[in-house]
Motif scaffolding. Structure first.
Motif, PDB file in Angstrom:
ATOM      1  N   LEU A  70       0.822  -1.212   0.000  1.00 44.91           N
ATOM      2  CA  LEU A  70       0.000   0.000   0.000  1.00 44.91           C
ATOM      3  C   LEU A  70       0.857   1.264   0.000  1.00 44.91           C
ATOM      4  O   LEU A  70       0.549   2.224  -0.725  1.00 44.91           O
ATOM      5  N   ASP A  71       1.920   1.283   0.807  1.00 39.56           N
ATOM      6  CA  ASP A  71       2.768   2.477   0.846  1.00 39.56           C
ATOM      7  C   ASP A  71       3.419   2.728  -0.514  1.00 39.56           C
ATOM      8  O   ASP A  71       3.486   3.871  -0.981  1.00 39.56           O
ATOM      9  N   GLN A  72       3.885   1.665  -1.135  1.00 37.55           N
ATOM     10  CA  GLN A  72       4.473   1.825  -2.463  1.00 37.55           C
ATOM     11  C   GLN A  72       3.425   2.285  -3.468  1.00 37.55           C
ATOM     12  O   GLN A  72       3.720   3.104  -4.341  1.00 37.55           O
ATOM     13  N   LEU A  73       2.232   1.747  -3.367  1.00 36.36           N
ATOM     14  CA  LEU A  73       1.159   2.155  -4.281  1.00 36.36           C
ATOM     15  C   LEU A  73       0.893   3.650  -4.155  1.00 36.36           C
ATOM     16  O   LEU A  73       0.751   4.358  -5.162  1.00 36.36           O
ATOM     17  N   GLN A  74       0.827   4.139  -2.923  1.00 33.55           N
ATOM     18  CA  GLN A  74       0.577   5.566  -2.722  1.00 33.55           C
ATOM     19  C   GLN A  74       1.701   6.412  -3.321  1.00 33.55           C
ATOM     20  O   GLN A  74       1.452   7.460  -3.934  1.00 33.55           O
ATOM     21  N   THR A  75       2.938   5.935  -3.149  1.00 25.70           N
ATOM     22  CA  THR A  75       4.069   6.665  -3.712  1.00 25.70           C
ATOM     23  C   THR A  75       4.011   6.677  -5.240  1.00 25.70           C
ATOM     24  O   THR A  75       4.199   7.723  -5.876  1.00 25.70           O
ATOM     25  N   VAL A  76       3.755   5.515  -5.841  1.00 18.83           N
ATOM     26  CA  VAL A  76       3.719   5.428  -7.302  1.00 18.83           C
ATOM     27  C   VAL A  76       2.594   6.289  -7.874  1.00 18.83           C
ATOM     28  O   VAL A  76       2.773   6.977  -8.884  1.00 18.83           O
ATOM     29  N   VAL A  77       1.434   6.273  -7.225  1.00 21.90           N
ATOM     30  CA  VAL A  77       0.322   7.108  -7.700  1.00 21.90           C
ATOM     31  C   VAL A  77       0.689   8.586  -7.580  1.00 21.90           C
ATOM     32  O   VAL A  77       0.367   9.395  -8.464  1.00 21.90           O
ATOM     33  N   SER A  78       1.382   8.950  -6.503  1.00 24.37           N
ATOM     34  CA  SER A  78       1.821  10.338  -6.356  1.00 24.37           C
ATOM     35  C   SER A  78       2.792  10.718  -7.474  1.00 24.37           C
ATOM     36  O   SER A  78       2.730  11.823  -8.013  1.00 24.37           O
ATOM     37  N   ILE A  79       3.681   9.807  -7.823  1.00 25.92           N
ATOM     38  CA  ILE A  79       4.618  10.065  -8.918  1.00 25.92           C
ATOM     39  C   ILE A  79       3.868  10.224 -10.235  1.00 25.92           C
ATOM     40  O   ILE A  79       4.188  11.104 -11.047  1.00 25.92           O
ATOM     41  N   VAL A  80       2.868   9.381 -10.466  1.00 26.76           N
ATOM     42  CA  VAL A  80       2.067   9.488 -11.690  1.00 26.76           C
ATOM     43  C   VAL A  80       1.409  10.852 -11.773  1.00 26.76           C
ATOM     44  O   VAL A  80       1.437  11.514 -12.828  1.00 26.76           O
ATOM     45  N   GLN A 133      14.461   9.133  -6.310  1.00 30.19           N
ATOM     46  CA  GLN A 133      14.572   9.270  -4.864  1.00 30.19           C
ATOM     47  C   GLN A 133      13.269   8.862  -4.178  1.00 30.19           C
ATOM     48  O   GLN A 133      13.287   8.197  -3.139  1.00 30.19           O
ATOM     49  N   LEU A 134      12.150   9.239  -4.753  1.00 30.44           N
ATOM     50  CA  LEU A 134      10.854   8.847  -4.188  1.00 30.44           C
ATOM     51  C   LEU A 134      10.704   7.335  -4.180  1.00 30.44           C
ATOM     52  O   LEU A 134      10.227   6.747  -3.199  1.00 30.44           O
ATOM     53  N   LEU A 135      11.095   6.698  -5.254  1.00 28.53           N
ATOM     54  CA  LEU A 135      10.971   5.241  -5.328  1.00 28.53           C
ATOM     55  C   LEU A 135      11.912   4.542  -4.350  1.00 28.53           C
ATOM     56  O   LEU A 135      11.557   3.539  -3.723  1.00 28.53           O
ATOM     57  N   GLY A 155      17.060  23.111  -6.835  1.00 31.92           N
ATOM     58  CA  GLY A 155      16.119  23.981  -7.534  1.00 31.92           C
ATOM     59  C   GLY A 155      15.031  23.223  -8.229  1.00 31.92           C
ATOM     60  O   GLY A 155      14.648  23.546  -9.341  1.00 31.92           O
ATOM     61  N   SER A 156      14.516  22.179  -7.611  1.00 32.62           N
ATOM     62  CA  SER A 156      13.494  21.357  -8.251  1.00 32.62           C
ATOM     63  C   SER A 156      12.164  22.075  -8.287  1.00 32.62           C
ATOM     64  O   SER A 156      11.892  22.950  -7.471  1.00 32.62           O
ATOM     65  N   PRO A 157      11.294  21.728  -9.246  1.00 33.82           N
ATOM     66  CA  PRO A 157       9.986  22.361  -9.334  1.00 33.82           C
ATOM     67  C   PRO A 157       9.146  22.026  -8.124  1.00 33.82           C
ATOM     68  O   PRO A 157       9.327  21.020  -7.458  1.00 33.82           O
ATOM     69  N   ARG A 158       8.204  22.874  -7.850  1.00 35.63           N
ATOM     70  CA  ARG A 158       7.335  22.694  -6.697  1.00 35.63           C
ATOM     71  C   ARG A 158       6.462  21.460  -6.878  1.00 35.63           C
ATOM     72  O   ARG A 158       5.896  21.235  -7.933  1.00 35.63           O
ATOM     73  N   SER A 159       6.351  20.675  -5.836  1.00 30.92           N
ATOM     74  CA  SER A 159       5.532  19.475  -5.898  1.00 30.92           C
ATOM     75  C   SER A 159       4.065  19.849  -5.802  1.00 30.92           C
ATOM     76  O   SER A 159       3.691  20.747  -5.057  1.00 30.92           O
ATOM     77  N   PRO A 160       3.217  19.152  -6.557  1.00 32.05           N
ATOM     78  CA  PRO A 160       1.791  19.394  -6.424  1.00 32.05           C
ATOM     79  C   PRO A 160       1.294  18.849  -5.099  1.00 32.05           C
ATOM     80  O   PRO A 160       1.984  18.131  -4.393  1.00 32.05           O
ATOM     81  N   GLN A 161       0.086  19.153  -4.770  1.00 31.06           N
ATOM     82  CA  GLN A 161      -0.498  18.649  -3.551  1.00 31.06           C
ATOM     83  C   GLN A 161      -0.579  17.128  -3.602  1.00 31.06           C
ATOM     84  O   GLN A 161      -0.672  16.529  -4.639  1.00 31.06           O
ATOM     85  N   ASN A 162      -0.539  16.527  -2.400  1.00 30.65           N
ATOM     86  CA  ASN A 162      -0.651  15.066  -2.235  1.00 30.65           C
ATOM     87  C   ASN A 162       0.613  14.328  -2.608  1.00 30.65           C
ATOM     88  O   ASN A 162       0.642  13.116  -2.571  1.00 30.65           O
ATOM     89  N   ILE A 163       1.681  15.074  -2.986  1.00 28.51           N
ATOM     90  CA  ILE A 163       2.901  14.362  -3.333  1.00 28.51           C
ATOM     91  C   ILE A 163       3.681  14.096  -2.055  1.00 28.51           C
ATOM     92  O   ILE A 163       3.663  14.903  -1.120  1.00 28.51           O
ATOM     93  N   LEU A 164       4.357  12.976  -1.996  1.00 28.63           N
ATOM     94  CA  LEU A 164       5.147  12.664  -0.814  1.00 28.63           C
ATOM     95  C   LEU A 164       6.296  13.651  -0.669  1.00 28.63           C
ATOM     96  O   LEU A 164       6.938  14.028  -1.630  1.00 28.63           O
TER      97      LEU A 164
END
Length: 469
Positions: free
Chosen positions: A357-367, A386-388, A458-467
């Motif tokens: 489940l934790d990996q699923l949430q991370t992968v969906v956030s990446i998508v 890094q997220l993965l 200097g990475s772009p801002r993460s959208p909401q719900n991203i880890l």
């Protein structure tokens, strides 16, 4: 009467008169004529036959000579045409024959005869792509090679051939399909790749004849592909964009290690130069995977590959087609992607009982992050990796502790360097293509070019719900 004494000579005998010539009768003339006439006719027929034979032989020799001259002229024209096209579109591209002089013994020129024999007269088709058909070939030395026959269509085919050789001959990464050689036969062009025994990712996701991939294998494939893209975007000079990332271009070896294939569409990144046409000349790619911003602006960046990678991740999660009934997979799953409580509805039914489940949430956030409409809102491949890494179980607690205690210096095996990077205890490390030398059936070490643990500043801002990183 007086008697004369003595014998008197007898009078000479009268000469026999010569017998008169008897004229030949008409019947005798008729009997002698056929033999002379037949002999004369036979003589004429012999002369005529010899003349015809000599004439035919001369004509045949003339025809053969003309054919040979035309063939040679055509070959010279083809060679000149190829050289002109190559020099026109690829001014700094090395001539094809010079590749034989390279230091790699794995790369060589194959003959057309052995290629035809190895593919059983081109009957062993294992795939078809936008720029050619792929055959499985077995050569006399026992090697198994994937032979890609370029489409003989126009100038474009020759351009693609030169581009692919130029790129692949100098790209070396364990998650890029390696080029083994090439073959040229008149107007036909062939590229020889390493053979990937498990075929394409697309086959395993959509073919009912294939065994469904496990959750762990899908995550490993995702990281393998991310490593390849990171190498292209950050460690090539100049940086490259693949521009056609899709499941059919992800090939799997006997250990299900993923490698990215088909560089026919690759382009230098903005600001780079690699003897290719300008990146904004036309819109090319695969529907469903194409960056919508690229379609509008016609400007290619590495973020176009990031978008395609996000679509690929979603395809691996769902095992659904990227375009169905005219609707893209990203559009059709928007509601499920936005709902934390419905994430499991995205999953391929074959893995609903075996996912993390934790990996699923991370992968969906990446998508969600990768498929943002604007390129500047998307992550880099470093951030994706890094997220993965942080979403998965640690490979080995001792290794984690060693990384935290001191800088990790790679040895002669080319594993690279982790300099000054601390892996947080709360963020365990994932065994990927870069770390699989510790916990995988593949013993190949990571590419010397890839430094996946380093984060881009200097990475772009993460959208909401991203880890959070």
């Amino acid at each position: 009467m007086m008697l004369v004494s003595g014998s008197s000579p007898s009078p000479p005998a009268p000469k026999a008169s010569p017998s008169p010539l008897v004229a030949a009768t008409p019947n005798q003339l008729v009997l002698g004529a056929p033999s002379n006439q037949k002999h004369h006719e036979h003589h004429l027929m012999s002369i005529l036959g010899i003349g015809i034979a000599v004439t035919v032989a001369a004509i045949m020799m003339l025809i053969v000579l003309v054919v040979l001259i035309c063939k040679k002229s055509r070959e010279l024209e083809d060679s000149e045409s190829m050289n002109k096209n190559s020099s026109k579109h690829f001014p700094i591209c090395r001539p094809v024959h010079k590749f034989q002089e390279g230091t790699s013994s794995m790369f060589r020129k194959y003959s057309y005869k052995e290629t035809k024999r190895g593919t059983y007269d081109f009957s062993t088709v294992i795939g078809r792509g936008g720029f050619g058909t792929v055959y499985k070939a077995q050569y006399t030395d026992g090697s198994m090679i994937a032979v890609k026959k370029m489409n003989r269509v126009s100038e474009q085919g020759e351009d693609e051939f030169c581009r692919e050789i130029e790129l692949l001959a100098r790209l070396h990464h364990r998650h890029l399909v390696s080029l083994r050689g090439f073959c040229i036969k008149k107007r036909e062009r062939f590229l020889m790749y390493e053979y990937m025994s498990n075929g394409s990712l697309k086959d395993h996701l959509h073919s009912p004849r294939k065994t469904p991939l496990s959750w762990e294998t899908r995550i490993q494939i995702a990281i393998d592909v991310a490593n390849a893209l990171e190498y292209l975007h950050f460690y090539c000079d100049p940086p490259l964009c693949h521009r056609d990332i899709k499941s059919s271009n992800i090939l799997l070896d006997e250990n299900f290690v993923a490698k990215v294939a088909d560089f026919g569409l690759a382009h230098a990144s903005k600001g780079g130069s690699i003897c290719l046409e300008p990146a904004n000349t036309d819109i090319r790619g695969t529907p469903g995977y194409m960056d919508p911003e690229y379609v509008v602006t016609q400007e290619l960046t590495d973020k176009s590959d990031v978008y395609s990678y996000g679509v690929l991740l979603l395809e691996m999660l769902t095992a659904r087609r990227v375009v169905q009934d005219g609707v893209s997979l990203v559009e059709s799953t928007q509601i499920l992607l936005a709902s934390e409580s419905r994430l499991t509805e995205l999953l391929d039914p074959h893995i609903k009982d075996s996912f993390d489940l934790d990996q699923l949430q991370t992968v969906v956030s990446i998508v969600r992050w990768c498929t943002q409409r604007e390129g500047r809102a998307r992550p880099s491949m470093k951030q994706v990796l890094q997220l993965l890494y942080e979403s998965s179980d640690p490979m080995q607690s001792g290794f984690i502790q060693a990384v935290e205690d001191e800088d990790y210096e790679g040895g002669s095996d080319g594993r690279g360097r982790l300099s000054g990077v601390k892996i947080p205890r709360s963020g365990p490390l994932f065994h990927s293509g870069d770390g699989r030398y510790l916990a995988s059936s593949s013993s190949t070490s990571r590419s010397y070019c890839s430094r996946s643990f380093l984060l881009e500043t200097g990475s772009p801002r993460s959208p909401q719900n991203i880890l959070s990183l």
